[in-house]
Motif scaffolding. Structure first.
Motif, short mmCIF file in Angstrom:
data_model
loop_
_atom_site.label_atom_id
_atom_site.label_comp_id
_atom_site.label_asym_id
_atom_site.label_seq_id
_atom_site.Cartn_x
_atom_site.Cartn_y
_atom_site.Cartn_z
N GLY A 1 -10.94 -17.92 -38.80
CA GLY A 1 -9.91 -16.99 -38.19
C GLY A 1 -9.99 -16.60 -36.80
N LEU A 2 -9.23 -15.65 -36.64
CA LEU A 2 -9.57 -14.88 -35.31
C LEU A 2 -10.44 -13.42 -35.76
N ARG A 3 -11.18 -13.34 -34.76
CA ARG A 3 -11.97 -12.17 -35.15
C ARG A 3 -11.90 -11.46 -33.67
N LEU A 4 -11.77 -9.84 -33.72
CA LEU A 4 -11.44 -9.07 -32.92
C LEU A 4 -12.97 -8.76 -32.14
N ILE A 5 -13.04 -8.77 -30.75
CA ILE A 5 -14.04 -8.51 -30.06
C ILE A 5 -14.26 -7.20 -29.58
N HIS A 6 -13.23 -6.95 -28.68
CA HIS A 6 -13.00 -5.53 -27.97
C HIS A 6 -11.41 -5.36 -27.91
N TYR A 7 -11.24 -4.13 -27.75
CA TYR A 7 -9.76 -3.70 -27.34
C TYR A 7 -9.63 -2.67 -26.46
N SER A 8 -8.37 -2.50 -25.66
CA SER A 8 -8.50 -1.35 -24.74
C SER A 8 -6.95 -0.68 -25.10
N TYR A 9 -7.14 0.62 -25.18
CA TYR A 9 -6.02 1.30 -25.06
C TYR A 9 -5.51 1.99 -24.02
N GLY A 10 -6.04 1.69 -23.07
CA GLY A 10 -5.56 2.29 -21.54
C GLY A 10 -6.61 2.02 -20.82
N VAL A 11 -6.12 2.11 -19.47
CA VAL A 11 -6.99 1.98 -18.23
C VAL A 11 -8.51 2.74 -18.67
N LYS A 12 -9.55 2.01 -18.48
CA LYS A 12 -10.71 2.68 -18.66
C LYS A 12 -10.97 3.27 -20.01
N ASP A 13 -10.12 2.72 -20.97
CA ASP A 13 -10.29 3.16 -22.50
C ASP A 13 -10.46 1.86 -23.24
N THR A 14 -11.73 1.79 -23.74
CA THR A 14 -11.90 0.43 -24.74
C THR A 14 -12.70 0.90 -25.68
N ASP A 15 -12.75 -0.01 -26.83
CA ASP A 15 -13.40 0.36 -28.01
C ASP A 15 -14.04 -1.17 -28.66
N LYS A 16 -14.77 -1.22 -29.51
CA LYS A 16 -15.50 -2.26 -30.01
C LYS A 16 -14.65 -2.72 -31.27
N GLY A 17 -14.58 -3.98 -31.55
CA GLY A 17 -14.20 -4.75 -32.70
C GLY A 17 -15.14 -5.21 -33.51
N GLU A 18 -14.51 -6.07 -34.20
CA GLU A 18 -15.80 -6.77 -35.42
C GLU A 18 -16.78 -7.26 -35.01
N VAL A 19 -16.62 -8.22 -33.79
CA VAL A 19 -17.71 -8.98 -33.36
C VAL A 19 -17.98 -8.69 -31.90
N SER A 20 -18.40 -7.51 -31.67
CA SER A 20 -18.82 -7.18 -30.04
C SER A 20 -20.22 -7.40 -29.54
N ASP A 21 -21.06 -7.59 -30.23
CA ASP A 21 -22.56 -7.92 -29.87
C ASP A 21 -22.48 -9.08 -28.99
N GLY A 22 -23.07 -8.75 -27.50
CA GLY A 22 -22.97 -9.84 -26.67
C GLY A 22 -21.96 -9.99 -25.74
N TYR A 23 -20.97 -8.91 -25.97
CA TYR A 23 -19.56 -9.12 -24.87
C TYR A 23 -19.53 -7.56 -24.40
N SER A 24 -19.08 -7.53 -23.30
CA SER A 24 -18.41 -6.26 -22.93
C SER A 24 -17.25 -6.62 -22.12
N VAL A 25 -16.49 -5.55 -21.84
CA VAL A 25 -15.05 -5.46 -21.37
C VAL A 25 -15.05 -4.73 -20.25
N SER A 26 -13.67 -4.51 -19.46
CA SER A 26 -13.45 -3.51 -18.50
C SER A 26 -12.19 -3.95 -18.29
N ARG A 27 -11.70 -2.60 -18.01
CA ARG A 27 -9.93 -2.51 -17.62
C ARG A 27 -9.86 -1.39 -16.50
N SER A 28 -9.70 -2.17 -15.23
CA SER A 28 -9.50 -1.08 -14.16
C SER A 28 -8.12 -0.80 -13.70
N LYS A 29 -7.35 -1.75 -14.30
CA LYS A 29 -5.76 -1.89 -14.09
C LYS A 29 -5.13 -2.03 -15.24
#
Lengths: 113, 112
Positions: free
Chosen positions: A42-70
């Protein structure tokens, strides 16, 4: 349809190279998500963001990074791609992150050789 | 999030009603039930959401019994374009983050 675009739509890369996927929205929604979809999982959550520069890990975050500057852009980076990261990646957005619909982008097919 | 169990696949014919049942025995008091539809090479699309009894919109109906341990998505008079994968999700959608957990889904094939 919600204004969500993903780039690139298709990418082939080699093991060990860095890869960045971009999600762009025109809806001004606060929440943005990255999922991966693999056969049988199915689909698995990697990361999510709840605002600019605010992020959190999901179920399968290893090996991934995220950024949200805008507000409109959410980037997913594979620092050193591996064959196990071959997948279809979907970005999604939601307005407030509390019970309402998530709107998904068209997806990015990534093949790591 | 509560685990869900749904059939792997279902076949139907144009014009028939399709009912997909999802089991969620461990559903919590604050959990909602949501269904998404996914066509090949596209992202999932929200169909319907409910908490109890029956919910209906222009696309589908959702039936939830009193114990809420299962739910049934009903697609009336399906057409070939309803061929897709349907996902049942259960979770406290009021919790911050709205993180969704997708299972394997039910692959519905509508035949002419």
């Amino acid at each position: 349809d919600a204004g969500i675009t993903q780039s690139p739509r298709h990418k082939v890369t080699e093991t060990g190279t860095p890869v960045t996927l971009r999600c762009h929205q025109t809806e001004n929604h606060r929440y943005m998500y990255w999922y991966r979809q693999d056969p049988g999982h199915g689909l698995r959550l990697i990361h999510y963001s709840y605002g600019v520069k605010d992020t959190d890990k999901g179920e399968v975050s290893d090996g991934y990074s995220v950024s949200r500057s805008k507000t409109e852009d959410f980037l997913l980076t594979l620092e050193s791609a591996t064959s196990s990261q071959t997948s279809v990646y979907f970005c999604a957005i939601s307005e407030e992150g509390r019970g309402e619909t998530q709107y998904f982008g068209p997806g990015t097919r990534l093949l790591v050789l | 999030l509560a685990k869900t169990t749904q059939p792997i696949s279902m076949d139907s014919y144009e014009g028939q009603e399709v009912n997909i049942t999802c089991s969620h025995n461990n559903i919590a008091t604050n959990d909602y039930i949501t269904w998404y539809q996914q066509f090949p090479s596209q992202g999932p699309r929200f169909i319907i959401q409910g908490y109890k009894t029956k919910v209906t919109n222009e696309v589908a109906s959702l039936f939830i019994p009193a114990d809420r341990k299962s739910s049934t998505l009903s697609l009336p008079r399906v057409s070939l374009s309803d061929t897709a994968v349907y996902y049942c999700l259960v979770g406290d959608m009021r919790a911050a983050g709205n993180k969704l957990t997708f299972g394997g889904g039910t692959r519905v094939l509508v035949k002419p």
